[in-house]
Design a protein around this motif. Structure first.
Motif: not given
Length: 251
Positions: A28, A30, A35
């Motif tokens: 993941r 940012r 996201e």
């Protein structure tokens, strides 16, 4: 060619959010747009929520790199087999229809044969005319058996096509055995006479046999199924990230 990127361009990315925090953070990111998650196929980040989530061991099985290439190759062979099915079924239908109209065709052939001779065709030594005469002289039972044989062969090719398209292990074995059975007959035909069609069919079938045996590790080759499944698992993005987290083994 990057098969992973090419497939994602046509079918979209596949993302997954694992429950394990450390692994989740590696997949993941940012961004200013929100996201983003890494695609399990091409490993690029794509903005938006993950397609799914849960334990890493339950992540979807997504083919990538050379395994994705293998998928494409097998499905090309499946389409080639399906084309054969269509040709064989059409041939069986033509023979079946010929059974009912053979008498009228015989009359037409006998009427036109002298005209062909007058036009300069060597009717006594023509191979094509000889085949036509043999077909017209075949019995109803013989033509029925020919129809059944064509349909039977079409059924075999259809099973091959389905098994290869679905990427089933049984389909790979079935395709190997079914193709290998007819290979001696194709070699015999090539010995009798080499034609572009015969040579092309032989090379396609030979390529399929070699490809299946080597890449899919059939019959225990190169470690067999266990080695193939292990290699497939180790090539998944989640397994690669897991290995990166643990680092190189200490000796």
């Amino acid at each position: 060619m990057d098969w992973s990127l090419l497939t994602c361009a046509f079918t979209g990315h596949r993302t997954y959010a694992p429950d394990e925090p450390a692994l989740r953070d590696r997949l993941r990111a940012r961004t200013a747009a929100g996201e983003a998650w890494r695609c399990l196929r091409c490993a690029d980040f794509t903005v938006g929520a993950a397609d799914g989530g849960g334990p890493a061991d339950q992540a979807p099985d997504v083919s990538r790199d050379r395994h994705l290439r293998d998928t494409v190759v097998l499905r090309v062979f499946a389409v080639e087999r399906l084309i054969r099915v269509v040709v064989l079924v059409l041939g069986a239908y033509a023979v079946w229809r010929f059974r009912g109209s053979r008498g009228s065709l015989q009359q037409i052939f006998e009427k036109e044969l002298p005209i062909l001779g007058e036009a300069g065709l060597d009717v006594q030594h023509s191979r094509i005319l000889s085949w036509i005469q043999e077909a017209l002289g075949a019995s109803q039972a013989t033509l029925g058996w020919i129809t059944a044989a064509l349909l039977g062969y079409a059924a075999i090719e259809l099973v091959e096509a389905v098994g290869l398209w679905l990427l089933k292990r049984w389909g790979e074995y079935f395709a190997f055995v079914a193709t290998g059975i007819f290979l001696p007959l194709e070699i015999h035909e090539l010995i009798q006479r080499v034609t572009l069609l015969r040579l092309g069919a032989f090379l396609v079938n030979l390529a399929l046999l070699v490809y299946l045996a080597w890449t899919k590790r059939l019959f225990g080759l190169r470690g067999g199924r266990a080695a193939y499944e292990a290699d497939r698992r180790n090539s998944s993005l989640i397994e690669i990230e897991r290995a990166a987290m643990t680092g190189p083994a200490k000796t």
